[in-house]
Structures are given as C-alpha cells and as structure tokens.
Scaffold this active site. Structure first.
Site, PDB file in Angstrom:
ATOM      1  N   SER A  20       0.923  -1.273   0.045  1.00 23.98           N
ATOM      2  CA  SER A  20      -0.033   0.173  -0.070  1.00 23.98           C
ATOM      3  C   SER A  20       0.730   1.330   0.083  1.00 23.98           C
ATOM      4  O   SER A  20       1.065   1.882   1.132  1.00 23.98           O
ATOM      5  CB  SER A  20      -1.142  -0.155   1.169  1.00 23.98           C
ATOM      6  OG  SER A  20      -0.157  -0.031   2.319  1.00 23.98           O
ATOM      7  N   HIS A  56       8.899  -1.295   9.052  1.00 24.52           N
ATOM      8  CA  HIS A  56       9.234  -2.305   8.016  1.00 24.52           C
ATOM      9  C   HIS A  56       8.246  -2.162   6.634  1.00 24.52           C
ATOM     10  O   HIS A  56       7.482  -1.129   6.742  1.00 24.52           O
ATOM     11  CB  HIS A  56       8.797  -3.582   8.598  1.00 24.52           C
ATOM     12  CG  HIS A  56       7.384  -3.797   8.731  1.00 24.52           C
ATOM     13  ND1 HIS A  56       6.768  -4.989   9.031  1.00 24.52           N
ATOM     14  CD2 HIS A  56       6.243  -3.111   9.182  1.00 24.52           C
ATOM     15  CE1 HIS A  56       5.559  -5.021   9.113  1.00 24.52           C
ATOM     16  NE2 HIS A  56       5.624  -3.670   9.268  1.00 24.52           N
ATOM     17  N   ARG A  57       8.215  -3.005   5.817  1.00 24.80           N
ATOM     18  CA  ARG A  57       7.329  -2.977   4.761  1.00 24.80           C
ATOM     19  C   ARG A  57       6.772  -4.323   4.646  1.00 24.80           C
ATOM     20  O   ARG A  57       6.987  -5.200   5.486  1.00 24.80           O
ATOM     21  CB  ARG A  57       7.997  -2.710   3.342  1.00 24.80           C
ATOM     22  CG  ARG A  57       8.665  -1.682   3.051  1.00 24.80           C
ATOM     23  CD  ARG A  57       7.895  -0.390   3.367  1.00 24.80           C
ATOM     24  NE  ARG A  57       6.703  -0.085   2.733  1.00 24.80           N
ATOM     25  CZ  ARG A  57       6.639   0.934   1.692  1.00 24.80           C
ATOM     26  NH1 ARG A  57       7.656   1.683   1.352  1.00 24.80           N
ATOM     27  NH2 ARG A  57       5.385   1.053   1.186  1.00 24.80           N
ATOM     28  N   SER A  58       5.428  -4.255   4.119  1.00 22.60           N
ATOM     29  CA  SER A  58       4.807  -5.760   4.021  1.00 22.60           C
ATOM     30  C   SER A  58       5.274  -6.850   3.541  1.00 22.60           C
ATOM     31  O   SER A  58       5.175  -8.173   3.940  1.00 22.60           O
ATOM     32  CB  SER A  58       3.242  -5.427   3.588  1.00 22.60           C
ATOM     33  OG  SER A  58       3.340  -4.891   2.371  1.00 22.60           O
ATOM     34  N   GLN A  72      -5.932  -1.402   7.600  1.00 23.78           N
ATOM     35  CA  GLN A  72      -5.066  -2.350   7.388  1.00 23.78           C
ATOM     36  C   GLN A  72      -4.368  -2.864   8.585  1.00 23.78           C
ATOM     37  O   GLN A  72      -3.976  -4.280   8.408  1.00 23.78           O
ATOM     38  CB  GLN A  72      -3.955  -1.447   6.498  1.00 23.78           C
ATOM     39  CG  GLN A  72      -2.790  -2.256   5.912  1.00 23.78           C
ATOM     40  CD  GLN A  72      -1.931  -1.317   5.238  1.00 23.78           C
ATOM     41  OE1 GLN A  72      -2.151  -1.303   3.894  1.00 23.78           O
ATOM     42  NE2 GLN A  72      -1.143  -0.974   5.918  1.00 23.78           N
ATOM     43  N   GLU A  73      -4.167  -2.060   9.676  1.00 28.59           N
ATOM     44  CA  GLU A  73      -3.575  -2.534  10.712  1.00 28.59           C
ATOM     45  C   GLU A  73      -4.140  -2.241  12.093  1.00 28.59           C
ATOM     46  O   GLU A  73      -4.282  -0.973  12.345  1.00 28.59           O
ATOM     47  CB  GLU A  73      -2.014  -1.945  10.719  1.00 28.59           C
ATOM     48  CG  GLU A  73      -1.294  -2.419   9.220  1.00 28.59           C
ATOM     49  CD  GLU A  73       0.011  -1.571   9.083  1.00 28.59           C
ATOM     50  OE1 GLU A  73       0.619  -1.218  10.031  1.00 28.59           O
ATOM     51  OE2 GLU A  73       0.559  -1.476   7.774  1.00 28.59           O
ATOM     52  N   GLU A  80       1.688  -9.335   7.110  1.00 28.10           N
ATOM     53  CA  GLU A  80       2.542  -9.013   8.461  1.00 28.10           C
ATOM     54  C   GLU A  80       2.304  -9.883   9.571  1.00 28.10           C
ATOM     55  O   GLU A  80       2.948  -9.414  10.604  1.00 28.10           O
ATOM     56  CB  GLU A  80       2.228  -7.577   8.456  1.00 28.10           C
ATOM     57  CG  GLU A  80       2.454  -6.660   7.439  1.00 28.10           C
ATOM     58  CD  GLU A  80       2.588  -5.240   7.825  1.00 28.10           C
ATOM     59  OE1 GLU A  80       2.072  -4.740   8.946  1.00 28.10           O
ATOM     60  OE2 GLU A  80       2.679  -4.325   6.651  1.00 28.10           O
ATOM     61  N   LYS A  90       7.236   0.188  14.234  1.00 29.46           N
ATOM     62  CA  LYS A  90       6.523  -1.098  13.843  1.00 29.46           C
ATOM     63  C   LYS A  90       6.942  -2.123  12.869  1.00 29.46           C
ATOM     64  O   LYS A  90       7.601  -1.598  11.973  1.00 29.46           O
ATOM     65  CB  LYS A  90       5.305  -0.456  13.322  1.00 29.46           C
ATOM     66  CG  LYS A  90       5.125   0.092  11.873  1.00 29.46           C
ATOM     67  CD  LYS A  90       3.746   0.272  11.445  1.00 29.46           C
ATOM     68  CE  LYS A  90       3.681   0.738  10.116  1.00 29.46           C
ATOM     69  NZ  LYS A  90       2.390   0.893   9.312  1.00 29.46           N
ATOM     70  N   ASP A 140       2.092   8.696   6.536  1.00 28.61           N
ATOM     71  CA  ASP A 140       2.774   7.624   5.810  1.00 28.61           C
ATOM     72  C   ASP A 140       2.958   7.972   4.195  1.00 28.61           C
ATOM     73  O   ASP A 140       3.681   8.486   3.697  1.00 28.61           O
ATOM     74  CB  ASP A 140       2.513   6.206   6.318  1.00 28.61           C
ATOM     75  CG  ASP A 140       3.059   5.149   5.512  1.00 28.61           C
ATOM     76  OD1 ASP A 140       3.928   5.475   4.743  1.00 28.61           O
ATOM     77  OD2 ASP A 140       2.422   3.888   5.329  1.00 28.61           O
ATOM     78  N   GLU A 169      -2.251   6.430  12.159  1.00 29.35           N
ATOM     79  CA  GLU A 169      -1.499   6.469  10.766  1.00 29.35           C
ATOM     80  C   GLU A 169      -2.391   6.650   9.798  1.00 29.35           C
ATOM     81  O   GLU A 169      -3.241   5.423   9.599  1.00 29.35           O
ATOM     82  CB  GLU A 169      -0.424   5.413  10.852  1.00 29.35           C
ATOM     83  CG  GLU A 169       0.414   5.478   9.514  1.00 29.35           C
ATOM     84  CD  GLU A 169       1.128   4.231   9.507  1.00 29.35           C
ATOM     85  OE1 GLU A 169       1.582   3.633  10.735  1.00 29.35           O
ATOM     86  OE2 GLU A 169       1.712   3.732   8.417  1.00 29.35           O
ATOM     87  N   LYS A 194      10.160   4.988   6.467  1.00 29.85           N
ATOM     88  CA  LYS A 194      10.575   3.630   5.806  1.00 29.85           C
ATOM     89  C   LYS A 194      11.866   3.927   5.040  1.00 29.85           C
ATOM     90  O   LYS A 194      11.459   5.034   4.051  1.00 29.85           O
ATOM     91  CB  LYS A 194       9.447   3.226   5.123  1.00 29.85           C
ATOM     92  CG  LYS A 194       8.332   2.635   5.660  1.00 29.85           C
ATOM     93  CD  LYS A 194       6.941   2.859   4.886  1.00 29.85           C
ATOM     94  CE  LYS A 194       5.803   2.076   5.393  1.00 29.85           C
ATOM     95  NZ  LYS A 194       4.567   2.202   4.706  1.00 29.85           N
ATOM     96  N   ASP A 240      -3.361   1.636  11.873  1.00 27.41           N
ATOM     97  CA  ASP A 240      -3.029   2.284  10.462  1.00 27.41           C
ATOM     98  C   ASP A 240      -4.238   1.752   9.208  1.00 27.41           C
ATOM     99  O   ASP A 240      -4.240   0.785   8.697  1.00 27.41           O
ATOM    100  CB  ASP A 240      -1.639   1.657  10.072  1.00 27.41           C
ATOM    101  CG  ASP A 240      -1.435   2.444   8.410  1.00 27.41           C
ATOM    102  OD1 ASP A 240      -2.137   3.214   8.015  1.00 27.41           O
ATOM    103  OD2 ASP A 240      -0.407   1.692   7.879  1.00 27.41           O
ATOM    104  N   HIS A 286      -3.436  -6.025   2.805  1.00 31.37           N
ATOM    105  CA  HIS A 286      -2.579  -6.956   3.582  1.00 31.37           C
ATOM    106  C   HIS A 286      -3.172  -8.242   3.649  1.00 31.37           C
ATOM    107  O   HIS A 286      -2.621  -9.229   4.370  1.00 31.37           O
ATOM    108  CB  HIS A 286      -1.902  -6.497   4.851  1.00 31.37           C
ATOM    109  CG  HIS A 286      -0.799  -5.406   4.452  1.00 31.37           C
ATOM    110  ND1 HIS A 286      -0.398  -4.616   5.385  1.00 31.37           N
ATOM    111  CD2 HIS A 286      -0.395  -4.981   3.301  1.00 31.37           C
ATOM    112  CE1 HIS A 286       0.478  -3.881   4.832  1.00 31.37           C
ATOM    113  NE2 HIS A 286       0.511  -4.038   3.670  1.00 31.37           N
TER     114      HIS A 286
HETATM  115  P1  PGA Z   1       3.101  -1.476   2.860  1.00 32.04           P
HETATM  116  O1  PGA Z   1       2.217  -0.916   4.147  1.00 32.04           O
HETATM  117  O2  PGA Z   1       4.486  -1.833   3.353  1.00 32.04           O
HETATM  118  O3  PGA Z   1       2.379  -2.558   2.197  1.00 32.04           O
HETATM  119  O4  PGA Z   1       3.228  -0.088   2.347  1.00 32.04           O
HETATM  120  C1  PGA Z   1       2.862  -0.544   5.457  1.00 32.04           C
HETATM  121  C2  PGA Z   1       2.108   0.623   5.724  1.00 32.04           C
HETATM  122  O5  PGA Z   1       1.050   1.053   5.026  1.00 32.04           O
HETATM  123  O6  PGA Z   1       2.395   1.310   6.760  1.00 32.04           O
HETATM  124 ZN    ZN Z   2       0.935   3.072   6.555  1.00 32.81          ZN
END
Ligand code: PGA
Ligand code: ZN
Length: 426
Positions: A49, A372-374, A171-172, A213, A395, A319, A292, A344, A251, A163
């Site tokens: 994402s 991190h990244r997914s 998402q999170e 994740e 995270k 982000d 986020e 990131k 997030d 994810h």
């Molecule tokens: P991504 O997601 O690594 O798939 O971009 C992580 C986030 O959105 O924080």
């Molecule tokens: Zn994010």
C-alpha cells in the site's frame, strides 16, 4: 570506540542477487565489500500500500518471469553501473556515498537505477562501515547529540486492507505496550496478547490464518468489533488496556479506500469530516493512542482538520502523504499536518535521506515511528536505525513469522547487551 566519521568507506566491491521477499516476490540482496575485507549484506523490503510519492522500485515488467515483478534490471544496475562507479573509490562517510548514488541515478525519484538498487547498496554500506569501525550498527548510525533508546514495539496483530483477503478495510491494528517496564517485557506482553487473541478469535469461530505482516486476518468488517476483541485479548493476557499497559495503534491506510472524494469503508461512504468524527468516537471508546494514515494522502484539508481536532491527544502519523521525504515532511510541518512521521528507508531510497527526515521531525517536535514494509526479508537494519535515532517507536509486524521477529529479536539482543539504554516513547 572508533568514530565512524573517521573510518572512510573504501569500497572494493558491490554485488547484488535476486532473492525472494516474504510475499514470494523477487527483491535484492546487496553485499558491499571494503578494502579491509569487511563484507556486509542488506535485504531490500517492498510495500503493497504505497504512497504515490515514494522513490521508484524498479521491476522488470517481463510477464514471463514472476508476473513481471522480477528485479533483474535493478540487480544489473548494482552489478554494473553502481559497482563501476563506486569500486575502488573512497568515500569520507555514508553521506558522501549516498550523495554519489543519488547523483549517479540523476532523477528526483531514483527511477533510473531503482530505489531498490540504491537502498540496498546504502544499507549494506552503512552496515559495512559499522563493522569496519568495530561498532554496533546502532552506535555507528547514531546522529551527534541524539540519545539512543530502545523503542516501544508496535505489534500488528490484526491485518486487513491490502495485506489480507478479508472484509476488513482498516489495514493494521497494533498492540503498543507503552507501559511495559522494558523492551523484553514489552515483547513478552505483545507475544502473550497475540497468543490470547488467537484463542479468542478461534473460540468466536473466526479463521486464524495470517495476513502479510503475520497478524490474524479474521473476516470482521467493523473496526469496532476488532477493537473490542483486542481489548478482551489484552485483559485475558493479564495486561491493562491503555497507555499504562498495552495501548492500540491503528493504520487504516485510508488512501486505499478513498475514491472520488469519499471514504468507502466498512460498508459506509463517509466524507472527510465524518471520518474525523468517527476517529474521535473510536479514540474515546477504545484505548487508541496513535492513528497512521487515518485520511488519504491527497486529502490535505482533512489532514489539517484532523490534526486540529485530535492532534493534542492522539499521535497522528503521516505515511502515504509523507513518504519519508525530507522536503515533503518540511512542507507538511509548515501546514500543521499530523504530529508524527512514519519512517521507511525504501520510501526515500538512502540511509542518509532517512536520517535527514528523522532530524527534521526531531527539530519540529514531530515524533517518528520507524517501519518495516509488508514485503520483508530477514534484514534487521530498522531495529538498529530505531535505537540509533532514539525514535522510541518501531512497527515491524506481528510477534510471529521469521522476517518480522528477526527485528524484535535484534532489539532483544541489543537490550541484553546494553542494559543502560533507556526504553520507551521519546
Ligand atoms: P506497505 O504497508 O509496506 O504495504 O506499504 C505498510 C504501511 O502502510 O504502513
Ligand atoms: Zn502505513
């Protein structure tokens, strides 16, 4: 201890290999060799994402290999142009090497050589520099005047959005053991709550398969229902929901469900103002401390408004809209957008620019959460980066799956070796 600034980067070789990330997509492993024989390796992460302003991840687009996702071009750029340019050269420090890589690429978004090629080289060089100087990576990375610190780990225990293939749009959902007395206790709190959560989800008849994740991906539609289960899991595991125990961080990754000027989420169509009202209620009803990407990257007026409404009591992290870009973050700070940035390394493409983005946050009183990244490898660079910069927050997914726990395990090792390092939010 040697001062890393006094140890030049005398590079004799750079070599990349096409490897796999945790989602079975190709990525790069880059090895840097120094004249003193030091070798260091980096594994390059990859997002799903992504923000539109991220540095460009170069893919082959050859449909005959990995559905077009191969990275042989980026690997070729490391083994060809980058190696030719840096081999046999001595750089005074990492910033000099990163500046040379940026100049060699020649584009504003690293699209020619690929941010994946460049960031792999930059991370491997940073690690080689530390090893060569006889320092821990976090010691070598620590900016002058910054006190290193062990972060509050943010465990992503429920996955949705891009994810996971479930009906959850946010998402999170992360567990943040802010009230833990130390890093080891925080990791234990996260792991015990994750285990309790699995039992509770199972007992309620939900599938306990994992998302990208490592968090569970139950077919729950309403974020409120996930939040209620999380509070139950925290309590069942014997912890206190909230900032003096385990708080929750979200997030939603709202850019993913923003279309035609509206948010299409959990079966509703909401305006920006209605989203902010909803977050106001959610953060009142549940022990949420951080949100986020609560709004989409293009919803600038919404971001300004949510910061006014919630910014004094909730951490608001940019982000997709900040993409770890020093210039973009500087502009956003001027507009009073958010009060924290997600960090990131591959969003911007070099370690030096990442450290610059974090410096800008520190100077402006913005918090920074390293991420991190997914799509990940076993590389643990971000654990050291977080400690070095005293950011206080990392995270890196669930307390499960090798590529996620590698980072948490690295923190545990640092905590054990350096018991005097402070722990907690900055
Ligand atoms: P991504 O997601 O690594 O798939 O971009 C992580 C986030 O959105 O924080
Ligand atoms: Zn994010």
């Amino acid at each position: 201890m040697t001062n890393p600034d006094s140890t030049p980067l005398d590079i004799t070789n750079v070599h990349a290999v096409e490897i796999l990330d945790s989602r079975s997509r190709p990525t790069l492993s880059v090895t840097v060799t120094l004249a003193d024989g030091t070798t260091a390796r980096a594994g390059v992460p990859s997002g799903a994402s992504t923000g539109s302003g991220e540095a460009v991840e170069l893919r082959d687009h050859d449909p005959a290999r990995y559905g077009g996702l191969g990275v042989r071009t980026a690997v070729g750029n490391v083994n060809g142009e980058i190696a030719d340019a840096v081999k046999g050269r001595t750089y005074a420090n990492l910033a000099d090497l990163d500046a040379a890589l940026i100049a060699l690429d020649g584009t504003a978004n690293k699209s020619r050589l690929g941010a994946n090629a460049i960031v792999g080289t930059s991370i491997a060089a940073a690690r080689a520099l530390a090893t060569s100087a006889g320092l821990e990576l976090w010691q070598s990375l620590a900016p002058a005047g910054v006190a290193p610190r062990l972060p509050v780990p943010h465990f992503n225990v429920v996955n949705g959005g891009a994810h996971a293939p479930n009906s959850l749009d946010f998402q999170e959902f992360m567990l943040a053991p802010i009230g833990a007395p130390g890093l080891a206790e925080a990791v234990r709190a996260g792991a015990e709550t994750y285990t309790a959560l699995k039992k509770i989800l199972h007992a309620k008849g939900y599938a306990t398969g994992l998302g990208d994740e490592g968090g569970f991906a139950p077919d729950i539609t309403r974020p409120e229902d996930v939040l209620a289960v999380l509070v139950e899991a925290i309590t069942t595991a014997g912890y206190t929901p909230g900032r003096n125990g385990i708080a929750i961080a979200l997030d939603p990754a709202a850019s993913e469900f923003y279309r035609d000027g509206a948010y299409h989420v959990a079966g509703q169509t909401l305006s920006s103002a209605e989203m902010i009202d909803w977050y106001d209620r959610l953060t009142t009803d549940y022990p949420i401390w951080s949100i986020e990407d609560g709004l989409a990257e293009g919803d600038t007026d919404g971001w300004i408004e949510i910061t006014k409404r919630l910014g004094s009591r909730i951490q608001l992290v940019g982000d997709d809209n900040f993409v770890t870009n020093p210039a973009i973050i500087t502009e956003a700070i001027g507009k009073h957008i958010a009060n924290a940035a997600l960090i990131k390394v591959n969003q911007i493409g070099t370690v030096t620019e990442t450290l610059e983005a974090m410096r800008i946050c520190r100077d402006a009183g913005y918090a920074a959460m390293v991420s991190h990244r997914s799509g990940e490898t076993e590389d643990t660079f971000i654990a050291d980066l977080t400690v070095a910069t005293g950011a206080g927050q990392l995270k890196t997914g669930a307390p499960a799956r090798g590529e996620r726990i590698a980072k948490y395990n690295r923190l545990l090792e640092i905590a054990d070796s350096y018991p005097d390092l402070p722990f907690g939010l900055n």
